[in-house]
Scaffold this motif. Structure first.
Motif, PDB file in Angstrom:
ATOM      1  N   VAL A 183       0.816  -1.217   0.000  1.00  0.00           N
ATOM      2  CA  VAL A 183       0.000   0.000   0.000  1.00  0.00           C
ATOM      3  C   VAL A 183       0.851   1.270   0.000  1.00  0.00           C
ATOM      4  O   VAL A 183       0.449   2.266  -0.598  1.00  0.00           O
ATOM      5  N   VAL A 184       2.000   1.241   0.644  1.00  0.00           N
ATOM      6  CA  VAL A 184       2.832   2.448   0.675  1.00  0.00           C
ATOM      7  C   VAL A 184       3.390   2.767  -0.715  1.00  0.00           C
ATOM      8  O   VAL A 184       3.232   3.890  -1.213  1.00  0.00           O
ATOM      9  N   PRO A 185       4.044   1.821  -1.416  1.00  0.00           N
ATOM     10  CA  PRO A 185       4.488   2.142  -2.777  1.00  0.00           C
ATOM     11  C   PRO A 185       3.327   2.390  -3.737  1.00  0.00           C
ATOM     12  O   PRO A 185       3.443   3.229  -4.645  1.00  0.00           O
ATOM     13  N   PHE A 186       2.201   1.709  -3.532  1.00  0.00           N
ATOM     14  CA  PHE A 186       1.025   1.958  -4.366  1.00  0.00           C
ATOM     15  C   PHE A 186       0.530   3.389  -4.160  1.00  0.00           C
ATOM     16  O   PHE A 186       0.212   4.095  -5.123  1.00  0.00           O
ATOM     17  N   ALA A 187       0.473   3.838  -2.910  1.00  0.00           N
ATOM     18  CA  ALA A 187       0.018   5.190  -2.618  1.00  0.00           C
ATOM     19  C   ALA A 187       0.938   6.230  -3.250  1.00  0.00           C
ATOM     20  O   ALA A 187       0.471   7.248  -3.782  1.00  0.00           O
ATOM     21  N   ARG A 200       8.701  -1.179  -7.265  1.00  0.00           N
ATOM     22  CA  ARG A 200       8.622  -0.256  -6.135  1.00  0.00           C
ATOM     23  C   ARG A 200       8.450  -1.003  -4.804  1.00  0.00           C
ATOM     24  O   ARG A 200       8.702  -0.424  -3.739  1.00  0.00           O
ATOM     25  N   GLN A 201       7.976  -2.226  -4.855  1.00  0.00           N
ATOM     26  CA  GLN A 201       7.715  -2.965  -3.623  1.00  0.00           C
ATOM     27  C   GLN A 201       9.014  -3.423  -2.965  1.00  0.00           C
ATOM     28  O   GLN A 201      10.041  -3.611  -3.637  1.00  0.00           O
ATOM     29  N   TYR A 202       8.976  -3.637  -1.653  1.00  0.00           N
ATOM     30  CA  TYR A 202      10.145  -4.076  -0.902  1.00  0.00           C
ATOM     31  C   TYR A 202       9.679  -4.983   0.231  1.00  0.00           C
ATOM     32  O   TYR A 202       8.522  -4.932   0.661  1.00  0.00           O
ATOM     33  N   PRO A 203      10.554  -5.869   0.720  1.00  0.00           N
ATOM     34  CA  PRO A 203      10.110  -6.909   1.650  1.00  0.00           C
ATOM     35  C   PRO A 203       9.689  -6.363   3.016  1.00  0.00           C
ATOM     36  O   PRO A 203      10.266  -5.398   3.529  1.00  0.00           O
ATOM     37  N   PRO A 237       2.843  -1.379   8.919  1.00  0.00           N
ATOM     38  CA  PRO A 237       2.416  -0.601  10.090  1.00  0.00           C
ATOM     39  C   PRO A 237       1.435   0.520   9.757  1.00  0.00           C
ATOM     40  O   PRO A 237       0.618   0.896  10.607  1.00  0.00           O
ATOM     41  N   ALA A 238       1.480   1.040   8.535  1.00  0.00           N
ATOM     42  CA  ALA A 238       0.600   2.157   8.174  1.00  0.00           C
ATOM     43  C   ALA A 238      -0.875   1.769   8.216  1.00  0.00           C
ATOM     44  O   ALA A 238      -1.743   2.641   8.364  1.00  0.00           O
ATOM     45  N   ILE A 239      -1.181   0.483   8.077  1.00  0.00           N
ATOM     46  CA  ILE A 239      -2.582   0.055   8.080  1.00  0.00           C
ATOM     47  C   ILE A 239      -2.903  -0.991   9.141  1.00  0.00           C
ATOM     48  O   ILE A 239      -4.076  -1.277   9.384  1.00  0.00           O
TER      49      ILE A 239
END
Length: 210
Positions: free
Chosen positions: A18-22, A72-75, A171-173
């Protein structure tokens, strides 16, 4: 009877999504992602006026992200190491709702991190895919990991003997998603999750009903 089986989701379990998507929808589409409840769709609003996107507009954005922006995604911290430890004692299958079109991209994404496991790009509830995997592999014990409560409900109905771990590694969600009623445990960090999974495998017993 074959080896134990661990069936894991990917986004927000193994990889941040969700963070890289946002970041991408803001940069490329003028859309803000602000998750205020458990609804992913309701979190997407037009930047210029604050109007929520229509439901029909959400999947094309997700599809575009998975088609061109997965780099953009990361583990999730600890995920790759935990999976390596689990793979010593169990088979691993990645069951992810990116759909068949993005299945190979997801497999390549994970393999680049050293997680070389079969990937199934599904759609909808995960209960039936889990049930089919159990029929095919006849594992001694099965553990299912996912961030979405509806998938735990689906698996509980279709394959009730599967251990179900609810994990939200972002953690953001994480604080906005209540513990899944149909999961046996909620653990959001991989150090503790790894030990819980390994204990279920060592116990070699089917999951109790909830």
């Amino acid at each position: 009877m074959t080896r134990p089986l661990v069936i894991s989701d990917c986004d927000e379990v193994l990889m941040h999504m969700v963070v890289p998507f946002a970041q991408w929808v803001d940069e490329a589409h003028g859309v803000l992602f602000r998750m205020e409840d458990t609804s992913f769709a309701n979190a997407l609003k037009r930047k210029d006026c604050g109007t929520p996107l229509e439901a029909a507009e959400v999947w094309p954005l997700l599809d575009g992200f998975f088609r061109t922006e997965m780099a953009r995604q990361y583990p999730i911290p600890g995920a790759v190491a935990a999976m390596a430890a689990i793979a010593r004692v169990a088979d691993i299958v990645i069951l992810t709702n990116v759909g068949p079109d993005h299945q190979q991209r997801r497999a390549d994404q994970l393999a680049a991190l050293g997680l070389d496991a079969p990937v199934i790009g599904s759609r909808g509830g995960k209960g039936e895919p889990v049930r089919r995997l159990i029929e095919e592999r006849a594992p001694s014990v099965t553990v299912f990991i996912d961030d979405l409560p509806n998938h735990h409900h689906s698996v509980a109905a279709a394959a009730p003997g599967v251990w179900r771990l609810h994990m939200v590694g972002e953690p953001a969600i994480a604080g906005r998603i209540p513990a899944a009623a149909h999961a046996h445990a909620r653990i959001d960090e991989w150090a503790a999750a790894r030990e819980w999974i390994l204990a279920r495998i060592a116990g070699n017993l089917p999951a109790p009903p909830l």
